[in-house]
Design an enzyme around this catalytic site. Sequence first.
Site, short mmCIF file in Angstrom:
data_model
loop_
_atom_site.label_atom_id
_atom_site.label_comp_id
_atom_site.label_asym_id
_atom_site.label_seq_id
_atom_site.Cartn_x
_atom_site.Cartn_y
_atom_site.Cartn_z
N ASN A 11 -11.27 5.46 -1.53
CA ASN A 11 -10.21 4.75 -1.05
C ASN A 11 -10.53 3.19 -0.52
O ASN A 11 -11.31 2.93 0.44
CB ASN A 11 -9.39 5.17 0.33
N LYS A 13 -8.89 0.64 0.16
CA LYS A 13 -8.27 -0.18 0.90
C LYS A 13 -7.90 -1.46 0.52
O LYS A 13 -7.89 -1.58 -0.90
CB LYS A 13 -8.69 -0.25 2.40
N HIS A 99 -0.88 7.56 4.62
CA HIS A 99 -2.25 7.11 5.15
C HIS A 99 -1.85 6.58 6.77
O HIS A 99 -0.87 5.82 6.95
CB HIS A 99 -2.98 5.99 4.54
N GLU A 101 -3.13 4.14 8.52
CA GLU A 101 -2.92 2.83 8.38
C GLU A 101 -1.49 2.26 7.94
O GLU A 101 -1.14 1.13 8.21
CB GLU A 101 -3.89 2.05 7.55
N GLU A 168 -7.17 13.58 8.22
CA GLU A 168 -7.95 12.53 8.67
C GLU A 168 -7.63 12.24 10.25
O GLU A 168 -6.61 11.53 10.63
CB GLU A 168 -7.52 11.07 7.77
N GLY A 174 -13.01 4.74 10.24
CA GLY A 174 -13.63 3.43 10.23
C GLY A 174 -14.38 3.12 11.57
O GLY A 174 -14.59 2.13 11.96
N SER A 211 -14.63 8.31 8.33
CA SER A 211 -16.19 7.97 8.63
C SER A 211 -17.07 8.78 7.69
O SER A 211 -18.22 9.19 8.04
CB SER A 211 -16.60 7.83 10.04
P1 PGA Z 1 -13.26 5.23 6.32
O1 PGA Z 1 -11.92 5.51 5.95
O2 PGA Z 1 -13.97 6.52 5.31
O3 PGA Z 1 -13.83 4.03 6.28
O4 PGA Z 1 -13.60 6.05 7.80
C1 PGA Z 1 -11.22 6.56 5.49
C2 PGA Z 1 -9.58 6.27 5.13
O5 PGA Z 1 -9.08 5.57 5.77
O6 PGA Z 1 -9.27 6.92 4.38
#
Ligand code: PGA
Length: 250
Positions: A11, A13, A99, A101, A168, A174, A211
């Site tokens: 991903n 982003k 997601h 976010e 998640e 993050g 993460s």
């Molecule tokens: P990250 O993000 O690996 O940077 O924690 C995972 C995600 O948002 O799918």
Amino acid sequence: MTNNNNYLVANWKMYGSLKDLKSIKKVIKISKKGKYKNIKIIYCPPYTLINSLSKLLKKTALKVGAQNCHYNEYSGSYTGSISPNMIKSVGAKYVIVGHSENRESGESNSTINKKIVSALNQKLKVIFCIGETLSEKKKSKTNFVLKKQIYEGLKNIKKLDNLIFAYEPVWCIGTGVIPKTSDLKNNLIKIQKILKYKFKLKNPIILYGGSVSSKNVAELNKISEIKGFLIGSASQNTNKFIDIIKKSII
Ligand code: PGA
């Protein structure tokens, strides 16, 4: 021998430009080697790169996905939005929906449900994200939240074969933090049970995200309920992503 953790979803982003696609050639090369052949690598770059990346990956086993889509299947007056039909037309085979976010900016379970329906109608495979926030976890609401996200997200959807689930925990995204193995296992088992017994999915595919890095992937791999990973920041750097690919084989 590969274990059963065979999905690696990158991903990206809101990162990446055309010139960043070049480095993916290294991943293509590795993916052709015998021991890595069973890993399903799916790149989810920003919309702007889907077309070019699909062309680059055309004769490879790697697939492209989008990070989101609109709930309207085709087109409409929705400024700034992209439909499942549009992403499919430029070569995406997958789409991430729900997601955190996007949930944070107001996406509800019912909107997510509509997006899943439209994406499935377009024959896209959906990577459906669920997960509790830190405050929900602290209030011991994790089970309630996960159940609600699953029930409302999958409402009235009869055919679930093209769905992949991504657990998640929002507090792990993050942050460099991953859940305790026992907690993670428990939550995955609960999700599995709902999908098996309430939604009659024989072998639900559940990924873990939050993460994931080359430092923890081998440890996470020991959890048999995890069928792969949704990887954010560590996937945006090709060398780090290759490290994860290598360590996801046992
Ligand atoms: P990250 O993000 O690996 O940077 O924690 C995972 C995600 O948002 O799918």
